[in-house]
Design a protein around this motif. Sequence first.
Motif, PDB file in Angstrom:
ATOM      1  N   TYR A   1     -14.606   1.418  29.570  1.00 41.38           N
ATOM      2  CA  TYR A   1     -14.072   1.367  28.222  1.00 41.38           C
ATOM      3  C   TYR A   1     -15.104   1.930  27.261  1.00 41.38           C
ATOM      4  CZ  TYR A   1     -10.547  -1.671  30.223  1.00 41.38           C
ATOM      5  OH  TYR A   1      -9.525  -2.170  30.992  1.00 41.38           O
ATOM      6  N   VAL A   2     -14.662   2.881  26.449  1.00 40.31           N
ATOM      7  CA  VAL A   2     -15.549   3.509  25.488  1.00 40.31           C
ATOM      8  C   VAL A   2     -15.284   2.874  24.129  1.00 40.31           C
ATOM      9  CG1 VAL A   2     -16.191   5.687  24.399  1.00 40.31           C
ATOM     10  CG2 VAL A   2     -15.496   5.644  26.806  1.00 40.31           C
ATOM     11  N   GLU A   3     -16.337   2.361  23.530  1.00 39.24           N
ATOM     12  CA  GLU A   3     -16.210   1.736  22.203  1.00 39.24           C
ATOM     13  C   GLU A   3     -16.072   2.823  21.152  1.00 39.24           C
ATOM     14  OE1 GLU A   3     -16.019  -1.497  21.341  1.00 39.24           O
ATOM     15  OE2 GLU A   3     -15.992  -1.999  23.470  1.00 39.24           O
TER      16      GLU A   3
END
Length: 157
Positions: A130-132
């Motif tokens: 998951y990329v913030e």
Amino acid sequence: MKDRIRQVMESQHMTQQTFAQFIGISPAALSSIFNGRTNATLNTVEAIKSKLPSLSSDWLLFGKGKMYDDDSLDGTTTTPAGQAVGEPMLDFVDSDATNPVSQSQQSGVNGTVRHQQVSQRQVVKPEVSYVERPQRHITEIRVYFDDLTYETFVPKK
């Protein structure tokens, strides 16, 4: 010809989608042939013949003669691994093994012995990351009215 193509598909124990992928055409194109919207093209016939060389061209194009040129093949083709198309693949997985193991299987077929290589499949587990993203802020809101006008609202900072 569409009925003969359907017979070939059924003799190979394939669904429409599987057969279309097998011969290298789109499932939609095969569906159009079966529904009568389009006729089979020469490219379609060549694609079928390239995958099933024992299929009789005269039978496929004109309905004359036998379906297969060589009766000993019975309409089954083999994949490069030696497995007949439409046959379920045998999977002998040893739950204790961590490395791929090659085994030899022998089975009697009409008094002859057939050797077949079976290898264990490695399970690949996909990793999800998951990329913030930076938090988004509202810069403007527009409301359109039925009299073809609009109002713009800008939040106070």
